[in-house]
Design an enzyme around this catalytic site. Structure first.
Site, short mmCIF file in Angstrom:
data_model
loop_
_atom_site.label_atom_id
_atom_site.label_comp_id
_atom_site.label_asym_id
_atom_site.label_seq_id
_atom_site.Cartn_x
_atom_site.Cartn_y
_atom_site.Cartn_z
N LEU A 60 -19.97 32.87 68.28
CA LEU A 60 -19.91 34.47 68.27
C LEU A 60 -18.46 34.67 67.63
O LEU A 60 -17.70 34.06 67.80
CB LEU A 60 -19.80 34.91 69.84
CG LEU A 60 -19.22 36.24 70.09
CD1 LEU A 60 -20.23 37.33 69.69
CD2 LEU A 60 -18.83 36.36 71.54
N HIS A 109 -5.84 48.74 83.06
CA HIS A 109 -5.90 47.94 82.09
C HIS A 109 -6.11 46.41 82.08
O HIS A 109 -6.91 45.73 81.52
CB HIS A 109 -4.51 48.10 81.14
CG HIS A 109 -4.46 49.32 80.56
ND1 HIS A 109 -5.44 50.13 79.85
CD2 HIS A 109 -3.37 50.38 80.37
CE1 HIS A 109 -4.83 51.32 79.57
NE2 HIS A 109 -3.57 51.40 79.81
N ASP A 165 -13.15 52.23 76.98
CA ASP A 165 -12.32 53.56 77.49
C ASP A 165 -12.74 53.76 78.80
O ASP A 165 -13.67 53.44 79.33
CB ASP A 165 -12.98 54.61 76.53
CG ASP A 165 -11.98 55.97 76.62
OD1 ASP A 165 -10.85 55.47 77.06
OD2 ASP A 165 -12.05 56.82 76.27
C1 IPE Z 1 -9.60 54.81 71.96
O1 IPE Z 1 -9.37 55.41 73.36
C2 IPE Z 1 -8.80 53.87 72.01
C3 IPE Z 1 -9.01 52.40 72.57
C4 IPE Z 1 -10.12 52.55 73.05
C5 IPE Z 1 -8.27 51.21 71.96
P1 IPE Z 1 -8.57 56.59 73.69
O2 IPE Z 1 -8.66 56.87 74.96
O3 IPE Z 1 -7.00 56.33 73.03
O4 IPE Z 1 -9.25 57.68 72.73
P2 IPE Z 1 -8.90 59.25 72.99
O5 IPE Z 1 -7.42 59.55 73.05
O6 IPE Z 1 -9.43 59.57 74.25
O7 IPE Z 1 -9.66 59.93 71.82
C1 IPE Z 2 -8.82 52.52 77.29
O1 IPE Z 2 -8.61 53.16 78.50
C2 IPE Z 2 -7.96 51.23 76.89
C3 IPE Z 2 -7.11 51.82 75.71
C4 IPE Z 2 -6.94 52.78 74.98
C5 IPE Z 2 -6.42 50.54 75.34
P1 IPE Z 2 -7.72 54.44 78.67
O2 IPE Z 2 -6.37 53.97 78.78
O3 IPE Z 2 -7.77 55.25 77.38
O4 IPE Z 2 -8.22 55.23 80.05
P2 IPE Z 2 -8.41 56.61 79.94
O5 IPE Z 2 -9.26 57.22 78.77
O6 IPE Z 2 -7.28 57.42 80.28
O7 IPE Z 2 -9.17 56.83 81.47
MG MG Z 3 -9.14 56.92 77.03
#
Ligand code: IPE
Ligand code: IPE
Ligand code: MG
Length: 246
Positions: free
Chosen positions: A132, A38, A21
């Site tokens: 792995l 990303h 995240d």
């Molecule tokens: C969880 O992260 C999903 C992934 C890492 C794929 P999100 O960024 O979507 O989660 P919330 O919305 O902050 O809970």
């Molecule tokens: C996690 O990073 C990646 C996915 C959910 C695929 P985010 O896109 O949720 O990044 P933030 O949380 O908005 O910074």
């Molecule tokens: Mg996120």
């Protein structure tokens, strides 16, 4: 003489799961679009897969796209799908060579046909690898997984393959996407968010949770080692009174 055991690998948890995240915030800090974050997140994933192998982790599960991520703008959703395509296109040969077995969990129905093919191809090409296990949770949600498993259990009960009285955590677990693997020992979530966001709801019953402030694109081997060191300080009791060696 047998080589001395590597202390890091001796202490590595068998199964590490990661909620990757913070890509969006990482990009925002740099004045760039979320998709830039990303793309950098994929580089962090490549580093982490390599590091996990080096540290002796046997199962690495990463959360790539949640069943709730469909709520994001369509361009971002499509960029995330493109990254799965790109990651597999760029790294599959390397994963095959390095002994990584790739598996994908989550709902496949409704995904674009080429994504389904990419997943099946990656799984087929790496199926004899055993160094792995890289498990990618894609279009995955813990609640969705439990609901899908329940549909299969109900069908098997109706068909007389299993009795309703025989449903218990062990038999039910065998219907989940993760049936073949042990539960995660360590779950890492990056970027200062302290929730599961529908990841591994069933499997995380006794998983040790480590939250870090690192944003996912900055994650590296050192960050993984730090999380493992934190894990190694924990005492796992599984509801009993004594520490259980895992
Ligand atoms: C969880 O992260 C999903 C992934 C890492 C794929 P999100 O960024 O979507 O989660 P919330 O919305 O902050 O809970
Ligand atoms: C996690 O990073 C990646 C996915 C959910 C695929 P985010 O896109 O949720 O990044 P933030 O949380 O908005 O910074
Ligand atoms: Mg996120």
């Amino acid at each position: 003489m047998a080589p001395a055991p590597n202390p890091a690998s001796a202490k590595a948890p068998r199964h590490v799961a990661i909620i990757m995240d913070g890509n969006g915030r990482w990009a925002k800090q740099r004045g760039r679009p979320r998709t830039f974050g990303h793309a950098e997140g994929v580089e962090a994933l490549r580093r982490t897969v390599e590091a996990a192998g080096e540290l002796g982790v046997q199962y690495l599960t990463v959360f790539g796209f949640s069943t709730e991520n469909w709520r994001r703008p369509a361009e971002e959703v499509s960029a995330l799908f493109d990254l799965l395509r790109l990651y597999v296109a760029r790294d599959l040969d390397k994963l095959v060579k390095e002994g990584v077995r790739v598996r994908v969990i989550g709902e496949r129905e409704g995904l674009q046909a080429d994504i389904g093919q990419i997943i099946e191809n990656a799984e087929a090409k790496t199926r004899f690898n055993d160094k792995l296990n890289l498990i990618i949770a894609f279009n995955y949600g813990g609640q969705d997984e439990i609901a899908r498993a329940t549909r299969r259990v109900v069908a098997d009960v109706a068909a007389g393959k299993i009795k309703a009285d025989d449903i218990n955590p062990d038999t039910f677990g065998a219907y989940l996407d993760t049936a073949e693997w042990p539960a995660p020992d360590l779950l890492i979530r990056t970027s200062c968010e302290y929730r599961l966001s529908n990841f591994m709801l069933w499997q995380a019953a006794y998983t040790e949770l480590v939250f870090t402030d690192t944003l996912w694109p900055d994650f590296d081997k050192r960050a993984l080692e730090n999380a493992i060191a934190e894990y190694n300080k924990r005492e796992r009791r599984f509801g009993g009174t004594e520490a259980v060696a895992t």
